[in-house]
Design a protein around this motif. Structure first.
Motif, PDB file in Angstrom:
ATOM      1  N   ALA A   2      -9.208  22.613  46.446  1.00  0.00           N
ATOM      2  CA  ALA A   2      -7.770  22.616  46.162  1.00  0.00           C
ATOM      3  C   ALA A   2      -7.485  21.767  44.927  1.00  0.00           C
ATOM      4  O   ALA A   2      -8.137  20.759  44.687  1.00  0.00           O
ATOM      5  N   VAL A   3      -6.498  22.184  44.179  1.00  0.00           N
ATOM      6  CA  VAL A   3      -6.162  21.528  42.917  1.00  0.00           C
ATOM      7  C   VAL A   3      -5.705  20.085  43.123  1.00  0.00           C
ATOM      8  O   VAL A   3      -5.842  19.261  42.213  1.00  0.00           O
ATOM      9  N   THR A   4      -5.200  19.746  44.282  1.00  0.00           N
ATOM     10  CA  THR A   4      -4.734  18.375  44.510  1.00  0.00           C
ATOM     11  C   THR A   4      -5.867  17.365  44.361  1.00  0.00           C
ATOM     12  O   THR A   4      -5.615  16.192  44.112  1.00  0.00           O
ATOM     13  N   PHE A   5      -7.109  17.828  44.450  1.00  0.00           N
ATOM     14  CA  PHE A   5      -8.261  16.951  44.246  1.00  0.00           C
ATOM     15  C   PHE A   5      -8.234  16.318  42.856  1.00  0.00           C
ATOM     16  O   PHE A   5      -8.679  15.192  42.674  1.00  0.00           O
ATOM     17  N   LEU A  86      -3.620  25.750  46.361  1.00  0.00           N
ATOM     18  CA  LEU A  86      -4.319  26.698  45.485  1.00  0.00           C
ATOM     19  C   LEU A  86      -5.575  26.064  44.905  1.00  0.00           C
ATOM     20  O   LEU A  86      -5.655  24.850  44.736  1.00  0.00           O
ATOM     21  N   THR A  87      -6.520  26.907  44.556  1.00  0.00           N
ATOM     22  CA  THR A  87      -7.721  26.419  43.882  1.00  0.00           C
ATOM     23  C   THR A  87      -7.405  26.212  42.398  1.00  0.00           C
ATOM     24  O   THR A  87      -6.390  26.707  41.888  1.00  0.00           O
ATOM     25  N   ILE A  88      -8.293  25.525  41.730  1.00  0.00           N
ATOM     26  CA  ILE A  88      -8.132  25.305  40.296  1.00  0.00           C
ATOM     27  C   ILE A  88      -8.068  26.637  39.564  1.00  0.00           C
ATOM     28  O   ILE A  88      -7.234  26.840  38.683  1.00  0.00           O
ATOM     29  N   GLU A  89      -8.914  27.563  39.953  1.00  0.00           N
ATOM     30  CA  GLU A  89      -8.951  28.876  39.296  1.00  0.00           C
ATOM     31  C   GLU A  89      -7.635  29.622  39.488  1.00  0.00           C
ATOM     32  O   GLU A  89      -7.134  30.263  38.561  1.00  0.00           O
ATOM     33  N   GLU A  90      -7.049  29.536  40.689  1.00  0.00           N
ATOM     34  CA  GLU A  90      -5.767  30.201  40.944  1.00  0.00           C
ATOM     35  C   GLU A  90      -4.657  29.575  40.098  1.00  0.00           C
ATOM     36  O   GLU A  90      -3.803  30.284  39.556  1.00  0.00           O
ATOM     37  N   CYS A  91      -4.687  28.265  39.961  1.00  0.00           N
ATOM     38  CA  CYS A  91      -3.703  27.582  39.119  1.00  0.00           C
ATOM     39  C   CYS A  91      -3.846  28.010  37.668  1.00  0.00           C
ATOM     40  O   CYS A  91      -2.850  28.264  36.983  1.00  0.00           O
ATOM     41  N   LEU A  92      -5.063  28.095  37.201  1.00  0.00           N
ATOM     42  CA  LEU A  92      -5.298  28.515  35.813  1.00  0.00           C
ATOM     43  C   LEU A  92      -4.788  29.931  35.570  1.00  0.00           C
ATOM     44  O   LEU A  92      -4.233  30.222  34.506  1.00  0.00           O
ATOM     45  N   ARG A  93      -4.987  30.816  36.529  1.00  0.00           N
ATOM     46  CA  ARG A  93      -4.486  32.191  36.383  1.00  0.00           C
ATOM     47  C   ARG A  93      -2.958  32.188  36.228  1.00  0.00           C
ATOM     48  O   ARG A  93      -2.415  32.892  35.374  1.00  0.00           O
ATOM     49  N   LEU A  94      -2.280  31.400  37.060  1.00  0.00           N
ATOM     50  CA  LEU A  94      -0.822  31.314  36.957  1.00  0.00           C
ATOM     51  C   LEU A  94      -0.401  30.737  35.608  1.00  0.00           C
ATOM     52  O   LEU A  94       0.537  31.230  34.972  1.00  0.00           O
ATOM     53  N   MET A  95      -1.074  29.700  35.171  1.00  0.00           N
ATOM     54  CA  MET A  95      -0.730  29.067  33.901  1.00  0.00           C
ATOM     55  C   MET A  95      -0.936  30.028  32.734  1.00  0.00           C
ATOM     56  O   MET A  95      -0.126  30.078  31.805  1.00  0.00           O
ATOM     57  N   LEU A 103       1.918  22.916  35.756  1.00  0.00           N
ATOM     58  CA  LEU A 103       2.241  23.694  36.946  1.00  0.00           C
ATOM     59  C   LEU A 103       2.749  22.748  38.023  1.00  0.00           C
ATOM     60  O   LEU A 103       2.079  21.774  38.374  1.00  0.00           O
ATOM     61  N   VAL A 104       3.946  23.034  38.527  1.00  0.00           N
ATOM     62  CA  VAL A 104       4.553  22.220  39.575  1.00  0.00           C
ATOM     63  C   VAL A 104       3.932  22.602  40.913  1.00  0.00           C
ATOM     64  O   VAL A 104       3.954  23.763  41.311  1.00  0.00           O
ATOM     65  N   LEU A 105       3.368  21.603  41.601  1.00  0.00           N
ATOM     66  CA  LEU A 105       2.740  21.849  42.900  1.00  0.00           C
ATOM     67  C   LEU A 105       3.692  21.442  44.014  1.00  0.00           C
ATOM     68  O   LEU A 105       4.346  20.394  43.939  1.00  0.00           O
ATOM     69  N   VAL A 106       3.779  22.282  45.040  1.00  0.00           N
ATOM     70  CA  VAL A 106       4.669  22.030  46.170  1.00  0.00           C
ATOM     71  C   VAL A 106       3.910  22.218  47.478  1.00  0.00           C
ATOM     72  O   VAL A 106       2.930  22.959  47.554  1.00  0.00           O
ATOM     73  N   LEU A 121      -7.310  19.227  33.899  1.00  0.00           N
ATOM     74  CA  LEU A 121      -8.401  20.162  34.133  1.00  0.00           C
ATOM     75  C   LEU A 121      -9.522  19.936  33.127  1.00  0.00           C
ATOM     76  O   LEU A 121     -10.697  19.870  33.497  1.00  0.00           O
ATOM     77  N   LEU A 122      -9.169  19.791  31.859  1.00  0.00           N
ATOM     78  CA  LEU A 122     -10.186  19.584  30.826  1.00  0.00           C
ATOM     79  C   LEU A 122     -10.938  18.274  31.039  1.00  0.00           C
ATOM     80  O   LEU A 122     -12.166  18.229  30.891  1.00  0.00           O
ATOM     81  N   GLU A 123     -10.218  17.216  31.393  1.00  0.00           N
ATOM     82  CA  GLU A 123     -10.876  15.937  31.658  1.00  0.00           C
ATOM     83  C   GLU A 123     -11.882  16.075  32.798  1.00  0.00           C
ATOM     84  O   GLU A 123     -12.999  15.560  32.725  1.00  0.00           O
ATOM     85  N   ASN A 124     -11.477  16.776  33.858  1.00  0.00           N
ATOM     86  CA  ASN A 124     -12.369  16.975  34.996  1.00  0.00           C
ATOM     87  C   ASN A 124     -13.580  17.804  34.593  1.00  0.00           C
ATOM     88  O   ASN A 124     -14.710  17.490  34.957  1.00  0.00           O
ATOM     89  N   ARG A 125     -13.342  18.879  33.838  1.00  0.00           N
ATOM     90  CA  ARG A 125     -14.443  19.768  33.436  1.00  0.00           C
ATOM     91  C   ARG A 125     -15.438  19.024  32.538  1.00  0.00           C
ATOM     92  O   ARG A 125     -16.647  19.184  32.679  1.00  0.00           O
ATOM     93  N   ILE A 126     -14.948  18.194  31.632  1.00  0.00           N
ATOM     94  CA  ILE A 126     -15.834  17.405  30.773  1.00  0.00           C
ATOM     95  C   ILE A 126     -16.667  16.456  31.622  1.00  0.00           C
ATOM     96  O   ILE A 126     -17.875  16.304  31.408  1.00  0.00           O
ATOM     97  N   PHE A 127     -16.053  15.820  32.610  1.00  0.00           N
ATOM     98  CA  PHE A 127     -16.779  14.928  33.515  1.00  0.00           C
ATOM     99  C   PHE A 127     -17.874  15.691  34.253  1.00  0.00           C
ATOM    100  O   PHE A 127     -19.017  15.228  34.334  1.00  0.00           O
TER     101      PHE A 127
END
Length: 146
Positions: A2-5, A86-95, A103-106, A121-127
């Motif tokens: 989940a994106v909240t991670f 939502l997963t990160i991938e689902e959020c990216l699709r919406l964006m 993206l506002v999460l509720v 997302l980019l910071e996480n992916r680089i890590f």
């Protein structure tokens, strides 16, 4: 996952009220090193986003006073609320679909729980990539007697 991670502090997501000033929002953006802040109502429902783009285009460029200009008057209201499960991938699709950077999460009750940004997302992916590279280097060094 989940994106909240990825959210920095999901226990207390950064937000402000429409009656807060632009100056107060900018101070929070600096203090919390973020490019946008969700604007919520009394029920914790997101009603807008105030971003650097709003600051430049709706305040600075038109000579509005940040000390007296209210967020409710200059925030972007065309937000896309998304489930915080939502997963990160689902959020990216919406964006990508809506051509947005935040993206506002509720939660299931529709209350604001966080703001997901491309930057996070980019910071996480680089890590992740750096970690994988270091693991591979360690493996190769061990395998080659290095």
């Amino acid at each position: 996952m989940a994106v909240t991670f990825l959210l920095r502090d999901s226990a207390r997501p950064l937000s402000m009220m429409p009656g807060d000033t632009v100056k107060a929002a900018v101070r929070n953006m600096i203090d919390f090193d973020t490019g946008a802040i969700a604007v919520i109502d009394d029920d914790r429902r997101a009603i807008g986003i105030f971003s650097k783009k709003d600051l430049l285009g709706k305040v600075i460029a038109v000579d509005r006073d940040p000390n007296t200009t209210l967020l409710g008057d200059v925030m972007s209201t065309d937000i896309v609320p998304a489930s915080d499960s939502l997963t990160i991938e689902e959020c990216l699709r919406l964006m990508k679909e809506y051509k947005i950077r935040h993206l506002v999460l509720v939660n299931p009750e529709g209350q604001y729980t966080g703001l997901f940004s491309l930057c996070e997302l980019l910071e996480n992916r680089i890590f992740e990539l750096t970690d994988s590279l270091q693991s591979m280097e360690g493996y190769l060094n061990d395998s080659l007697g290095g």
